[in-house]
Design a protein around this motif. Structure first.
Motif, PDB file in Angstrom:
ATOM      1  N   LEU A  96       0.823  -1.207   0.000  1.00 37.94           N
ATOM      2  CA  LEU A  96       0.000   0.000   0.000  1.00 37.94           C
ATOM      3  C   LEU A  96       0.860   1.261   0.000  1.00 37.94           C
ATOM      4  O   LEU A  96       0.501   2.276  -0.600  1.00 37.94           O
ATOM      5  CB  LEU A  96      -0.924   0.006   1.219  1.00 37.94           C
ATOM      6  CG  LEU A  96      -2.102  -0.967   1.197  1.00 37.94           C
ATOM      7  CD1 LEU A  96      -2.784  -1.001   2.555  1.00 37.94           C
ATOM      8  CD2 LEU A  96      -3.103  -0.588   0.115  1.00 37.94           C
ATOM      9  N   CYS A  97       1.995   1.196   0.671  1.00 34.01           N
ATOM     10  CA  CYS A  97       2.872   2.366   0.767  1.00 34.01           C
ATOM     11  C   CYS A  97       3.711   2.567  -0.488  1.00 34.01           C
ATOM     12  O   CYS A  97       3.966   3.705  -0.898  1.00 34.01           O
ATOM     13  CB  CYS A  97       3.808   2.229   1.972  1.00 34.01           C
ATOM     14  SG  CYS A  97       2.972   2.251   3.565  1.00 34.01           S
ATOM     15  N   PRO A 102      -3.199   3.298  -7.431  1.00 32.56           N
ATOM     16  CA  PRO A 102      -4.168   2.751  -6.487  1.00 32.56           C
ATOM     17  C   PRO A 102      -4.273   1.237  -6.623  1.00 32.56           C
ATOM     18  O   PRO A 102      -4.306   0.703  -7.723  1.00 32.56           O
ATOM     19  CB  PRO A 102      -5.476   3.440  -6.892  1.00 32.56           C
ATOM     20  CG  PRO A 102      -5.058   4.658  -7.657  1.00 32.56           C
ATOM     21  CD  PRO A 102      -3.786   4.275  -8.347  1.00 32.56           C
ATOM     22  N   LEU A 103      -4.316   0.561  -5.486  1.00 29.48           N
ATOM     23  CA  LEU A 103      -4.493  -0.885  -5.492  1.00 29.48           C
ATOM     24  C   LEU A 103      -5.969  -1.204  -5.283  1.00 29.48           C
ATOM     25  O   LEU A 103      -6.824  -0.327  -5.318  1.00 29.48           O
ATOM     26  CB  LEU A 103      -3.624  -1.499  -4.387  1.00 29.48           C
ATOM     27  CG  LEU A 103      -2.106  -1.255  -4.538  1.00 29.48           C
ATOM     28  CD1 LEU A 103      -1.370  -1.849  -3.352  1.00 29.48           C
ATOM     29  CD2 LEU A 103      -1.588  -1.845  -5.829  1.00 29.48           C
ATOM     30  N   ASP A 104      -6.263  -2.478  -5.033  1.00 20.16           N
ATOM     31  CA  ASP A 104      -7.656  -2.862  -4.856  1.00 20.16           C
ATOM     32  C   ASP A 104      -8.157  -2.553  -3.448  1.00 20.16           C
ATOM     33  O   ASP A 104      -9.236  -2.974  -3.064  1.00 20.16           O
ATOM     34  CB  ASP A 104      -7.834  -4.354  -5.158  1.00 20.16           C
ATOM     35  CG  ASP A 104      -6.920  -5.221  -4.291  1.00 20.16           C
ATOM     36  OD1 ASP A 104      -6.055  -4.658  -3.594  1.00 20.16           O
ATOM     37  OD2 ASP A 104      -7.077  -6.458  -4.329  1.00 20.16           O
ATOM     38  N   ALA A 105      -7.381  -1.832  -2.674  1.00 21.11           N
ATOM     39  CA  ALA A 105      -7.813  -1.416  -1.345  1.00 21.11           C
ATOM     40  C   ALA A 105      -8.481  -0.049  -1.432  1.00 21.11           C
ATOM     41  O   ALA A 105      -8.263   0.709  -2.373  1.00 21.11           O
ATOM     42  CB  ALA A 105      -6.617  -1.349  -0.398  1.00 21.11           C
ATOM     43  N   SER A 106      -9.307   0.250  -0.444  1.00 24.15           N
ATOM     44  CA  SER A 106      -9.976   1.542  -0.435  1.00 24.15           C
ATOM     45  C   SER A 106      -8.964   2.640  -0.165  1.00 24.15           C
ATOM     46  O   SER A 106      -7.871   2.401   0.353  1.00 24.15           O
ATOM     47  CB  SER A 106     -11.061   1.555   0.642  1.00 24.15           C
ATOM     48  OG  SER A 106     -10.469   1.515   1.932  1.00 24.15           O
ATOM     49  N   ILE A 107      -9.353   3.859  -0.507  1.00 22.44           N
ATOM     50  CA  ILE A 107      -8.455   4.988  -0.297  1.00 22.44           C
ATOM     51  C   ILE A 107      -8.200   5.207   1.188  1.00 22.44           C
ATOM     52  O   ILE A 107      -7.148   5.705   1.586  1.00 22.44           O
ATOM     53  CB  ILE A 107      -9.041   6.254  -0.959  1.00 22.44           C
ATOM     54  CG1 ILE A 107      -7.983   7.359  -1.007  1.00 22.44           C
ATOM     55  CG2 ILE A 107     -10.281   6.731  -0.210  1.00 22.44           C
ATOM     56  CD1 ILE A 107      -8.403   8.546  -1.830  1.00 22.44           C
ATOM     57  N   GLY A 108      -9.166   4.796   2.014  1.00 20.13           N
ATOM     58  CA  GLY A 108      -8.992   4.930   3.457  1.00 20.13           C
ATOM     59  C   GLY A 108      -7.863   4.066   3.978  1.00 20.13           C
ATOM     60  O   GLY A 108      -7.035   4.519   4.781  1.00 20.13           O
ATOM     61  N   ALA A 111      -4.595   5.555   2.870  1.00 17.30           N
ATOM     62  CA  ALA A 111      -4.277   6.762   3.633  1.00 17.30           C
ATOM     63  C   ALA A 111      -3.709   6.398   5.000  1.00 17.30           C
ATOM     64  O   ALA A 111      -2.739   7.012   5.468  1.00 17.30           O
ATOM     65  CB  ALA A 111      -5.528   7.630   3.788  1.00 17.30           C
ATOM     66  N   VAL A 112      -4.302   5.392   5.635  1.00 13.31           N
ATOM     67  CA  VAL A 112      -3.799   4.951   6.941  1.00 13.31           C
ATOM     68  C   VAL A 112      -2.386   4.394   6.801  1.00 13.31           C
ATOM     69  O   VAL A 112      -1.496   4.688   7.611  1.00 13.31           O
ATOM     70  CB  VAL A 112      -4.740   3.894   7.555  1.00 13.31           C
ATOM     71  CG1 VAL A 112      -4.108   3.266   8.794  1.00 13.31           C
ATOM     72  CG2 VAL A 112      -6.078   4.522   7.919  1.00 13.31           C
ATOM     73  N   ALA A 113      -2.167   3.580   5.757  1.00 10.92           N
ATOM     74  CA  ALA A 113      -0.841   2.993   5.546  1.00 10.92           C
ATOM     75  C   ALA A 113       0.206   4.078   5.304  1.00 10.92           C
ATOM     76  O   ALA A 113       1.310   4.028   5.862  1.00 10.92           O
ATOM     77  CB  ALA A 113      -0.885   2.025   4.362  1.00 10.92           C
ATOM     78  N   LEU A 114      -0.133   5.070   4.493  1.00  6.64           N
ATOM     79  CA  LEU A 114       0.811   6.154   4.223  1.00  6.64           C
ATOM     80  C   LEU A 114       1.070   6.989   5.475  1.00  6.64           C
ATOM     81  O   LEU A 114       2.190   7.460   5.701  1.00  6.64           O
ATOM     82  CB  LEU A 114       0.277   7.043   3.101  1.00  6.64           C
ATOM     83  CG  LEU A 114       0.312   6.438   1.696  1.00  6.64           C
ATOM     84  CD1 LEU A 114      -0.414   7.342   0.704  1.00  6.64           C
ATOM     85  CD2 LEU A 114       1.752   6.209   1.238  1.00  6.64           C
ATOM     86  N   PHE A 172       1.168  14.853   5.518  1.00  2.04           N
ATOM     87  CA  PHE A 172       2.075  14.351   4.485  1.00  2.04           C
ATOM     88  C   PHE A 172       1.433  13.198   3.713  1.00  2.04           C
ATOM     89  O   PHE A 172       1.632  13.058   2.503  1.00  2.04           O
ATOM     90  CB  PHE A 172       3.389  13.893   5.109  1.00  2.04           C
ATOM     91  CG  PHE A 172       4.285  15.014   5.544  1.00  2.04           C
ATOM     92  CD1 PHE A 172       4.576  16.065   4.698  1.00  2.04           C
ATOM     93  CD2 PHE A 172       4.847  15.022   6.812  1.00  2.04           C
ATOM     94  CE1 PHE A 172       5.398  17.106   5.093  1.00  2.04           C
ATOM     95  CE2 PHE A 172       5.676  16.054   7.223  1.00  2.04           C
ATOM     96  CZ  PHE A 172       5.951  17.101   6.362  1.00  2.04           C
ATOM     97  N   SER A 173       0.676  12.375   4.413  1.00  2.00           N
ATOM     98  CA  SER A 173      -0.021  11.267   3.759  1.00  2.00           C
ATOM     99  C   SER A 173      -1.042  11.790   2.754  1.00  2.00           C
ATOM    100  O   SER A 173      -1.138  11.287   1.622  1.00  2.00           O
ATOM    101  CB  SER A 173      -0.712  10.397   4.810  1.00  2.00           C
ATOM    102  OG  SER A 173      -1.578   9.458   4.213  1.00  2.00           O
ATOM    103  N   ALA A 174      -1.804  12.799   3.164  1.00  2.00           N
ATOM    104  CA  ALA A 174      -2.802  13.379   2.260  1.00  2.00           C
ATOM    105  C   ALA A 174      -2.133  13.995   1.038  1.00  2.00           C
ATOM    106  O   ALA A 174      -2.629  13.864  -0.095  1.00  2.00           O
ATOM    107  CB  ALA A 174      -3.622  14.429   3.007  1.00  2.00           C
ATOM    108  N   LEU A 175      -0.999  14.645   1.246  1.00  2.00           N
ATOM    109  CA  LEU A 175      -0.276  15.248   0.125  1.00  2.00           C
ATOM    110  C   LEU A 175       0.255  14.173  -0.821  1.00  2.00           C
ATOM    111  O   LEU A 175       0.154  14.300  -2.051  1.00  2.00           O
ATOM    112  CB  LEU A 175       0.875  16.100   0.662  1.00  2.00           C
ATOM    113  CG  LEU A 175       1.688  16.893  -0.362  1.00  2.00           C
ATOM    114  CD1 LEU A 175       0.783  17.832  -1.154  1.00  2.00           C
ATOM    115  CD2 LEU A 175       2.795  17.684   0.333  1.00  2.00           C
ATOM    116  N   THR A 176       0.815  13.104  -0.255  1.00  2.00           N
ATOM    117  CA  THR A 176       1.310  11.993  -1.077  1.00  2.00           C
ATOM    118  C   THR A 176       0.187  11.379  -1.895  1.00  2.00           C
ATOM    119  O   THR A 176       0.327  11.123  -3.102  1.00  2.00           O
ATOM    120  CB  THR A 176       1.938  10.910  -0.183  1.00  2.00           C
ATOM    121  OG1 THR A 176       2.960  11.486   0.621  1.00  2.00           O
ATOM    122  CG2 THR A 176       2.529   9.791  -1.023  1.00  2.00           C
ATOM    123  N   LEU A 177      -0.931  11.150  -1.247  1.00  2.00           N
ATOM    124  CA  LEU A 177      -2.074  10.536  -1.916  1.00  2.00           C
ATOM    125  C   LEU A 177      -2.609  11.439  -3.025  1.00  2.00           C
ATOM    126  O   LEU A 177      -2.975  10.961  -4.113  1.00  2.00           O
ATOM    127  CB  LEU A 177      -3.169  10.251  -0.884  1.00  2.00           C
ATOM    128  CG  LEU A 177      -4.167   9.139  -1.183  1.00  2.00           C
ATOM    129  CD1 LEU A 177      -3.446   7.821  -1.439  1.00  2.00           C
ATOM    130  CD2 LEU A 177      -5.140   8.991  -0.023  1.00  2.00           C
TER     131      LEU A 177
END
Length: 315
Positions: A96-97, A102-108, A111-114, A172-177
């Motif tokens: 995920l990181c 995007p993978l088959d996981a939800s954006i949520g 975001a948590v992983a990042l 930072f996670s939100a910016l990366t995403l």
């Protein structure tokens, strides 16, 4: 401020009224008891273990990321290191990181992983530079104990400090995403990520010359005045002290963390370099290291921007 052996003895008498007797415990039990009653030793062990654990996870992630990236600095060395078997949840976390698409996981979930990834980077690169704060607090606390005053464990201070970097990791996670999502929607990863990296370097370089950077760095270098003037025996107040110091540290170093957008968020070599630089910067006096880093970042930003725009034109 240093205490001699006599001071340590006085400390134990004041705190307990008698010398603790751990003779009924076995050797391991006595060692654990001595650690538990020594806050300075405890916080050093916990912080050191946390930093080591963060680097261990990031190192394992970087080894796997070397196969995903192109030719980032140090990837040749990482290719030669073995990939140790890890639990499935860690492999999923790494995927995920490391995947820009995007993978088959939800954006949520992503975001948590990042967020966790950025927080691990903050622990690995920024927590070592908090050593002056932790050391100063422990020295003041030692003096307070000798006087018989109650003292909050320094881990509460560290928790407040890390709370700020956890909040920063969310940003930072939100910016990366956002950058990766935009690049994926246009199917132009290289120029978009390159331009984003160049802008990050530009911001980081300019910030090194700002008055805010200078003010925050001054507070990070001299935590005594804040800790001493706001000293408290309440855990909530000490936690807030950690938050305040964390905010000053974030104000000092947030721009340097943006460099990871230019070199790849999982480039462990640049991460180590940033960590070493922040540690040196906070230990030294004067502005030469800060301004030199700013000049290098600005030149780098210009070069990366030119290259990224050229790639975009070719495509």
């Amino acid at each position: 401020m240093r205490l001699d052996q006599r001071g340590d003895s006085a400390h134990s008498v004041v705190m307990t009224g008698h010398q603790d007797d751990f003779s009924h415990l076995d050797r391991a039990g006595r060692a654990m008891a001595n650690v538990a009653r020594n806050p300075r030793l405890t916080v050093n062990i916990v912080v050191g273990a946390g930093i080591a654990f963060a680097w261990l996870l990031l190192g394992a992630m970087a080894i796997r990321g070397a196969d995903v990236r192109g030719s980032a600095p140090g990837d040749t060395l990482l290719h030669g290191l073995p990939q140790l078997p890890l639990p499935d949840f860690l492999e999923r976390f790494f995927a995920l990181c490391l995947s820009p698409a995007p993978l088959d996981a939800s954006i949520g979930f992503r975001a948590v992983a990042l967020t966790v990834m950025w927080f691990l980077m903050a622990i690995a690169a920024m927590l070592p530079s908090a050593a002056p704060m932790i050391r100063t607090y422990c020295e003041i606390a030692d003096t307070a104990r000798i006087k018989g005053e109650p003292v909050v464990h320094p881990l509460v201070l560290v928790a407040g400090y890390l709370g700020v970097w956890l909040a920063a990791s969310v940003l930072f996670s939100a910016l990366t995403l956002s950058v990766h999502t935009f690049a994926a929607s246009r199917e132009i990863y290289d120029p978009v990520l390159g331009i984003a990296g160049a802008l990050a370097l530009l911001v980081a370089g300019l910030y090194q010359f700002s008055g805010l950077k200078k003010a925050c760095l001054k507070k990070c270098r001299n935590p005594f005045s804040i800790l001493f003037s706001n000293w408290s025996a309440k855990a909530s107040s000490v936690f807030r002290l950690g938050v305040v110091q964390g905010i000053w540290c974030f104000g000092c170093c947030w721009a340097l963390m943006l460099v990871m957008f230019a070199v790849g968020v999982m480039n462990i070599f640049w991460m180590a370099l940033i960590g070493v630089f922040t540690l040196i910067e906070k230990q030294m006096t004067g502005s030469l290291p800060t301004r030199l880093a700013g000049a290098i970042l600005l030149v780098w930003a210009a070069a990366l921007l030119v290259v990224s725009l050229s790639v975009g034109e070719i495509r």
